[in-house]
Each structure stands twice: as structure tokens, then as C-alpha cells.
Design an enzyme around this catalytic site. Structure first.
Site, PDB file in Angstrom:
ATOM      1  N   LYS A  90      70.173  65.234  64.324  1.00 11.46           N
ATOM      2  CA  LYS A  90      69.276  64.150  64.121  1.00 11.46           C
ATOM      3  C   LYS A  90      69.229  62.876  64.717  1.00 11.46           C
ATOM      4  CE  LYS A  90      67.136  66.511  60.380  1.00 11.46           C
ATOM      5  NZ  LYS A  90      66.552  67.147  60.071  1.00 11.46           N
ATOM      6  N   GLU A 112      63.691  59.189  55.129  1.00 16.82           N
ATOM      7  CA  GLU A 112      64.007  60.641  54.032  1.00 16.82           C
ATOM      8  C   GLU A 112      64.551  60.997  54.498  1.00 16.82           C
ATOM      9  OE1 GLU A 112      61.593  61.038  56.743  1.00 16.82           O
ATOM     10  OE2 GLU A 112      62.900  63.153  56.898  1.00 16.82           O
ATOM     11  N   SER A 378      73.847  72.912  65.867  1.00 15.01           N
ATOM     12  CA  SER A 378      73.233  71.346  64.902  1.00 15.01           C
ATOM     13  C   SER A 378      73.988  70.296  63.957  1.00 15.01           C
ATOM     14  CB  SER A 378      71.975  71.399  64.452  1.00 15.01           C
ATOM     15  OG  SER A 378      72.071  72.147  63.141  1.00 15.01           O
TER      16      SER A 378
END
Lengths: 396, 258
Positions: A90, A112, A378
């Protein structure tokens, strides 16, 4: 070769666009008009690259797993996005968007978050760059990812619970958009996935495309091959998947496999498999596949993994599915939990529950012994310890 | 037949009161009775909200009324059934307001047909950008005599306002302040913005809304616009039940001149 991108109005084929209320138009139009020119400046590229290298820790390793390779009779490589600073891919995106926000003279950042990984990555980038940060998070997610809530607060972010709807990622996104409507001038909204109105899907894909850029180089170095044979990634909104696929999209020799969260099974009514079960519609400003009733109401999704618990899918993935450039499969909660434990025991890596879905798919993959299979790991699983623990205590 | 909105605003010196409510709230079958009571109480036009699970432009009051309406079983199909014979009794303009996805699933063509069949005069779809409307749907709306009502905010550029004024119809929904519906705004701060839009001499009448709740708010808006919309305050008022008497007193209170 021309890069994979939407048309000038933000459409990938029939998907995408910017279905936003007039109140958001100035904010979104400002981004649409500027994001590419900012990204293409030498100073942006330099700053972005330097931060990814020295702060995030890129390139992340491509790890050849002996144990998984023997187990599945193929060559399994783990792309270690879990080793990025903050523990997931991210941060590639939040660093990029924060640099854009600085360029546009924004003083305040909102975001968010589902699993909390994007929230932590945003709060981290804000701490680094001295920006005020507010994160919206479903109150259900705040409970199941309490550890990440504390991290965000320690980083100086304000975490606001979203109490509407299912109190998860979809509702956190609604609240963030409403907040952006209330603050049209000084605030930048850092969306965490390849969803939302144009230009978000393209902008986020560009920042995450570093993953496949590295995979390409690493496969070349380690195997002398021009490209991997298979790339597997999980999809909620789809940001790690688009990043892992990006440079192989037009390469017909690489199979791209997107793993959706099957929840309790596609027939159970408790699932987040938006491509498998969704129909075309509009969610969060974008035309795409989403899970909805016949009447067009958005259905509350279910996944054990907060990061995949989203009823829609990025418009690029909808387009790639329709044009058969990606294969879409699903994995249940239970299979993901088991695969997470398996990877922990075989390789000493505790994967995020999101990423555990990709590991679980290896059992179903048909691949030859010489095939190079890249699994995009991830994120790391520290945030999911309680969920793992509850499951395995219950099983024993 | 002329559109009732156009007829209503023909006399630009009159000031019009529009009331918004969510169809199917507080009870599923309240819709028709509410419309009648509001007409009798002196509302000049009505905006009937059809609920959506994820109303991005709405504040907490309309969000929760939408959620309750969905729980009650409201849908576009049910709403059109309830409105089927409404024109036997109702002469004021009726506007439908909601989000695009339910309309897409219903089918845009079928939606327009049903609007015409029920005597609906206009539609407000906040998440259908006017550009997409013009490119894909305007011809069908115009052919059906159905108005597409645009929203503007303090951030909307003059060029954009001109574009909306030319391409859209019915009236211009002047959103007060930066916010979602029912926000705590100070209307007085919007005077400069209202004045700027007033001086543009637009083709369409202007109706201001978002956060309007009292007769003094209305008196302020009256200096700049041809009408005003009260939504969240009314929805909150009827949350416990909607007797004709309580509706009459609410509308009476709004119309009271300070």
C-alpha cells in the site's frame, strides 16, 4: 509499447469514468488535469524513486521457495511486498499520492481503510511529509484490526469510525468521500485501491506498477527468462493485482490470475467475489462489476480478510476480465486461513489473510515443472494474528 | 403538455417552497398520503427521494431514512406502483431524486417511461454528471418532456454554470455551502455566492437547498433565488410519524414571515 491506460475520459472499454456529484467535480477535475504532468516531471520521478528505495525498501526480493516448489511441482517465487515498510504494498501508492498532494498545495489528507494497511501507509507518509491525516475505518474493521488502529494513532492520524451500512471498507469509503465533499479546497483524498472516479484507477495503477517492473527484471536475472509464466495476486479493489500484472498485461505468454475472496463460498451469500457474482453498475464513482440486488442496491460483502471485503472491483480488472486477459478464481475463508498457516510452517512467513488467498490457490494451479510462478505476497500477517488464533484454537 | 416545473416558475417574482422526503419512510405506504398532505399544506413542489444503499451526497438524516425505506421494502418498482394514480389528485410538480445505480438496473428507458406514466416532471441524479447526461440521455429526457435538474456549489465555475444552464432543465439546484445534505451551515456566509449566481442572469430558475431549516433561512434565500428546498429538517420532523396536522404545522412554520 504504449502503456496500459484508460481513455481520456477514464474508461477501460465500458468501465470506469467519473460518476461523481457536482460537489466533487472541482477536486476531481484538478487531479484529472494534473496527475500525469506531475508524475512525468523529473523532480517527481526522482523524489518518488528515492523514497521507494531508501524509505520503503524497494526493490522487494523475489524469493524462490524451495518448499512450495517441491510441494506443488513447479517453480514458486514469492514477491515479498510484505517486506515493504509498514508491511504491505500500500505504501507505494501513498508515497506517490502524498507527493502529488504536496505539488497541489494541499494541507490535509484523508483516506479510507479496510484492513488498516492503507490507513497505516497513509498515516506513515503523512508523518514523513508533515501533513495532517484523517482516516475513516469501518467500526467492525476497527475491532478486527485493532493493532493497525493503534499504529495509525501513534503515527499522529485521527481515526474516525464509519458506522453506516456493514461498517466495513465500503462504508469507510462513503464517509471519506463525504468528508471530501465538505472540504473541497485544502484536502486531498488518498484512495487506497484502483477504484473510485477517474483518475484514481490509473494513478494508483501507475504507482503500484513498480511491482511488475521489478518482477520482470528479477525473473530475467534469476532465470534468464523475459517474463514469468504465471502471476497470481489477490483482488479486493485490485491494487496489488494491477501492480503485479501491469507490465505483463499485453504479454500473451504470461497467465495472470486474480484470486477473489470467496468468503464462505460463492453459493453462501457471504462472499466478496465481486467479479464472479457482480453485475455492471456504479460504485464509488466508477462503472464496474459490483455485487448488487436486482433493484440496484449494493450488497454487503463478506470476507475473513478486511482488505478484500469490498463489493466492487477496479474498472481495469472488469475490463481485463471481459477481454480474457486475466483469469478470475476464488478462494474461501477457510482455505485462506489454512494456507496462511501452511506458509508460516513451510517458509517461516506469516502472510496477511489477503495474500494467503493467493497461496491457497497454488493447490489448484495447473503448471509445468519448469514454469516460473510468481505469487504476489502483498502483505504480512501480524495484523491478522487474532483472526488466525481464533480459527486455530477453535479447530483444535 | 408543458412541464409543470416550467409553468410553476413562469412567474419569477413568486417564491416557491420545495419539500424533499424519502419514499417509503417512515412507513412503506406513506408516500401517497405524504404527497397529498404536503400539497394541501402549501408546498409548491415536491422532491421524492428513492433510496439507495450508498448515498454519497447525503448526510446522516437522509442516509438513515434511506436505509429504513430499504428495510421497509422500497424500490423504484414499488415507488412507481405507489405513484401510478397520483395525478388524479395532485397538481403540483413532482421530482424524483436518487442515485444512478438503481436507475441503471431498472433500465433508463423504462425509468423514463414510468416517470411519464406517473406524471413526474423532473429528475435529480447527483452522481450522473451533466456531461454524461448530455452525451447519453438528454435526447430521451427531452423527448419525454422530463427535466434533468443540475446541482451547483460555491466551487462551480461560471463557465460550468453556463453549460449546466444551457443543457439542463427544470431549475438549478443551488447547493448551499460545502457539504452533504442537512449539514450545519451558516447560510449567511453563502450570500456572496448566491449573489454571484443571481447576477449571471440565468435562463433557469434557481432553487437553494442543503441545510435550510427555518423561516429565517428561507427569508435569506429569498433575496437571491426563486425557490428553496427543505429536506433533512422535514425528514427528521416526520421520523416519528407523519400526521396531516404535524405536516401542516411544519410547513406553516416555514412559511411564517419573520
Amino acid at each position: 509499447m504504449e502503456r496500459f491506460k484508460p481513455d481520456a475520459r477514464g474508461y477501460y472499454g465500458a468501465y470506469g469514468g467519473a460518476f461523481i456529484p457536482e460537489m466533487l467535480l472541482p477536486n476531481v477535475a484538478e487531479l484529472q488535469a494534473n496527475y500525469l504532468s506531475i508524475i512525468n516531471t523529473e523532480s517527481f520521478r526522482e523524489a518518488f524513486h528515492k523514497l521507494l528505495r531508501d524509505y520503503v525498501g524497494r526493490p522487494t526480493p523475489l524469493f524462490y521457495s524451495d518448499n512450495l516448489s517441491k510441494r506443488y511441482h513447479t517453480q514458486v517465487l514469492l514477491k515479498r511486498e510484505d517486506l515493504c515498510h509498514t508491511g504491505a504494498h500500500k505504501i507505494n501508492n501513498t508515497i506517490g499520492q502524498l507527493l502529488i498532494a504536496k505539488h497541489l498545495n494541499k494541507q490535509r489528507i484523508i483516506a479510507e481503510t479496510g484492513a488498516g494497511q492503507h490507513g497505516v501507509a497513509t498515516a506513515t507518509a503523512c508523518a514523513l511529509m508533515g501533513m495532517e491525516c484523517t482516516v475513516f475505518m469501518g467500526s467492525v474493521d476497527m475491532q478486527r484490526q485493532a493493532h493497525n488502529v493503534e499504529r495509525m494513532r501513534m503515527l499522529g492520524a485521527q481515526v474516525i469510525p464509519a458506522e453506516s451500512g456493514s461498517k466495513t471498507l465500503k462504508d469507510a469509503t462513503n464517509e471519506a468521500i463525504r468528508e471530501w465533499i465538505r472540504h473541497p479546497k485544502d484536502t486531498h483524498y488518498v484512495i487506497g485501491s484502483v477504484v473510485g472516479p477517474h483518475p484514481y484507477p490509473d494513478m494508483v495503477a501507475l504507482f503500484q506498477s513498480v511491482i511488475s517492473e521489478e518482477i520482470g527484471k528479477q525473473v530475467q536475472e534469476q532465470f534468464g527468462k523475459a517474463h514469468p509464466d504465471v502471476v497470481i495476486a489477490c483482488v479486493g479493489g485490485g491494487s496489488n493485482a494491477i501492480g503485479a500484472f501491469y507490465h505483463f498485461i499485453d504479454n500473451e505468454h504470461t497467465r495472470l490470475i486474480a484470486v477473489e475472496a470467496g468468503g464462505m463460498g460463492l453459493e453462501s451469500g457471504k462472499t466478496a467475489a465481486s467479479i464472479a457474482l457482480g453485475r455492471k453498475g456504479i460504485i464509488h464513482g466508477s462503472k464496474t462489476y459490483l455485487m448488487q440486488t436486482d433493484d440496484g442496491q449494493i450488497v454487503e460483502p463478506h470476507s475473513i480478510s478486511a482488505g478484500l471485503d469490498y463489493p466492487g472491483i477496479g474498472p481495469a480488472h472488469a475490463y481485463l476480465r471481459d477481454t480474457n486477459k486475466i483469469e478470475v478464481v476464488s478462494i474461501t475463508d477457510e482455505a485462506a486461513l489454512k494456507a496462511g498457516l501452511m506458509l508460516t510452517r513451510t517458509d517461516g512467513i506469516i502472510p496477511a489473510l489477503e495474500s494467503a488467498h493467493t497461496i491457497a490457490y497454488l493447490e489448484h494451479l495447473q503448471a509445468g515443472p519448469d514454469d516460473v510462478v510468481v505469487v504476489n505476497l502483498s502483505g504480512r500477517g501480524d495484523k491478522d494474528l487474532i483472526t488466525y488464533q481464533n480459527y486455530f484454537n477453535h479447530e483444535q | 403538455m408543458s412541464n409543470r416545473l416550467d409553468l410553476l416558475f413562469e412567474d419569477r417574482s413568486a417564491f416557491r417552497l420545495s419539500i424533499f422526503f424519502t419514499a417509503g419512510f417512515p412507513q412503506l405506504e406513506d408516500t401517497a398520503a405524504l404527497i397529498e398532505a404536503l400539497q394541501h399544506s402549501g408546498a409548491d413542489l415536491l422532491e421524492i427521494g428513492f433510496p439507495f444503499s450508498d448515498p454519497l451526497a447525503d448526510g446522516p438524516v437522509i442516509q438513515s431514512s434511506s436505509q429504513q425505506a430499504l428495510v421497509n421494502g422500497m424500490s423504484l418498482a414499488v415507488l412507481f406502483e405507489q405513484l401510478e394514480e397520483i395525478r388524479d389528485r395532485i397538481h403540483i410538480p413532482l421530482v424524483l431524486m436518487g442515485y444512478l445505480n438503481p436507475v441503471l438496473q431498472f433500465g433508463v428507458t423504462a425509468f423514463i417511461e414510468q416517470c411519464v406514466a406517473c406524471g413526474i416532471d423532473g429528475v435529480i441524479l447527483p452522481d450522473l454528471p451533466a456531461d454524461v447526461y448530455v452525451a447519453e440521455y438528454k435526447a430521451a429526457f427531452d423527448a419525454a418532456g422530463l427535466a434533468f435538474i443540475p446541482l451547483i456549489t460555491p466551487q462551480t465555475s461560471p463557465e460550468r454554470i453556463r453549460f449546466l444552464d444551457e443543457q439542463c432543465s427544470g431549475f438549478i439546484y443551488m447547493v448551499a455551502g460545502h457539504g452533504t445534505t442537512g449539514g450545519a451551515i451558516s447560510l449567511q456566509e453563502e450570500g456572496a455566492y448566491f449573489q454571484r449566481v443571481k447576477e449571471m442572469g440565468l435562463r433557469l430558475p434557481k432553487v437553494a437547498g442543503f441545510g435550510v431549516k427555518s423561516s429565517s433561512d428561507i427569508a435569506f434565500v429569498q433575496q437571491y433565488a426563486e425557490g428553496v428546498i427543505v429536506g433533512s429538517a422535514f425528514v427528521q420532523h416526520i421520523a416519528g410519524g407523519c400526521s396531516d396536522e404535524s405536516i401542516r404545522s411544519f410547513i406553516g412554520g416555514l412559511k411564517q414571515v419573520n
